[in-house]
Scaffold this motif. Sequence first.
Motif, PDB file in Angstrom:
ATOM      1  N   GLN A 125       0.861  -1.176   0.000  1.00  0.00           N
ATOM      2  CA  GLN A 125       0.000   0.000   0.000  1.00  0.00           C
ATOM      3  C   GLN A 125       0.902   1.231   0.000  1.00  0.00           C
ATOM      4  O   GLN A 125       1.878   1.291   0.738  1.00  0.00           O
ATOM      5  N   GLU A 171     -16.285   8.047   5.604  1.00  0.00           N
ATOM      6  CA  GLU A 171     -15.169   7.303   5.034  1.00  0.00           C
ATOM      7  C   GLU A 171     -13.823   7.903   5.404  1.00  0.00           C
ATOM      8  O   GLU A 171     -12.816   7.201   5.412  1.00  0.00           O
ATOM      9  N   THR A 172     -13.778   9.197   5.684  1.00  0.00           N
ATOM     10  CA  THR A 172     -12.515   9.881   5.944  1.00  0.00           C
ATOM     11  C   THR A 172     -12.509  10.496   7.339  1.00  0.00           C
ATOM     12  O   THR A 172     -13.513  10.501   8.047  1.00  0.00           O
ATOM     13  N   SER A 207      -9.864   2.544   6.087  1.00  0.00           N
ATOM     14  CA  SER A 207      -8.937   2.599   4.953  1.00  0.00           C
ATOM     15  C   SER A 207      -7.476   2.612   5.362  1.00  0.00           C
ATOM     16  O   SER A 207      -6.592   2.316   4.547  1.00  0.00           O
ATOM     17  N   LYS A 262      -6.053   0.578   7.372  1.00  0.00           N
ATOM     18  CA  LYS A 262      -5.639  -0.827   7.497  1.00  0.00           C
ATOM     19  C   LYS A 262      -4.775  -1.089   8.731  1.00  0.00           C
ATOM     20  O   LYS A 262      -3.744  -1.752   8.665  1.00  0.00           O
ATOM     21  N   TYR A 320      -9.297  -2.028  10.781  1.00  0.00           N
ATOM     22  CA  TYR A 320      -9.428  -2.883   9.597  1.00  0.00           C
ATOM     23  C   TYR A 320      -9.383  -4.358   9.981  1.00  0.00           C
ATOM     24  O   TYR A 320     -10.187  -5.172   9.497  1.00  0.00           O
TER      25      TYR A 320
END
Length: 248
Positions: free
Chosen positions: A129, A166-167, A202, A204, A208
Amino acid sequence: MARATFDKNIADFCRNALLIKDKYPNTLITLAIIPEKDYLISKFFLNEDRFSTVTATISAISMRLQDHGIPVVFDAPFANIEKHHDLDRFQYWDSHLTGQHYIIIFSRLLRALGIDWADVKPFISMRTQVEYGDLREKFEGEHPAPNESFMPHIDAARLQLRHGQETFQSPLGDTWQVIINEYPLIDRSVCIFGDSHSSILSQKRLTYLFASTYRDCTFYWNPSGVRGNLPEIEPDHVVLEISSRFVL
């Protein structure tokens, strides 16, 4: 640190954890205190005693909370890390740990919650990533290029962000997420009160990993629940997470 201050910090931190236990009396609770990179380097690679106050504080917290049924995960997962990692493994532009380290912490938290790590381990792999790192802008004149890091990946998970954003939100304390997993390895719910070591889906990190294995995972940016305002929910498990530098 004066003895009175030392004792007060321990008492305040433990009192907050026990209030959370009272809030969720039918829930298994564990606490993750995430060590900083410099702590790991100093203790396990350089064999220094620079962080004796940190160690003493967290040891006292661990003993007190374990007496009340809240197991604590701190630096034990990293014992003998110097035999498996080179020191230059920590030379990257980010204050957080590596993806592999979060998997190690995650495995210990599952064990603390009564989950057999052997049932989960075969499903976890690593994928690259692109990472910019949170230290890039803190060093004047230094602007390293982004690098590829290995981060956890669980192919079997089918995740949906059911509620939240999401953020990251501003302020960070407004950040929260509810993630549903269509194909859970663990048919239970978990709520995480944490900071950037858990983080949003997101990123991770720990959120996550829990979301990709549990049936549903709720994350609140509320390190170890110290800000109060606990939601009216009934999760099977609660994970309290906080960076070690914020405990003192």
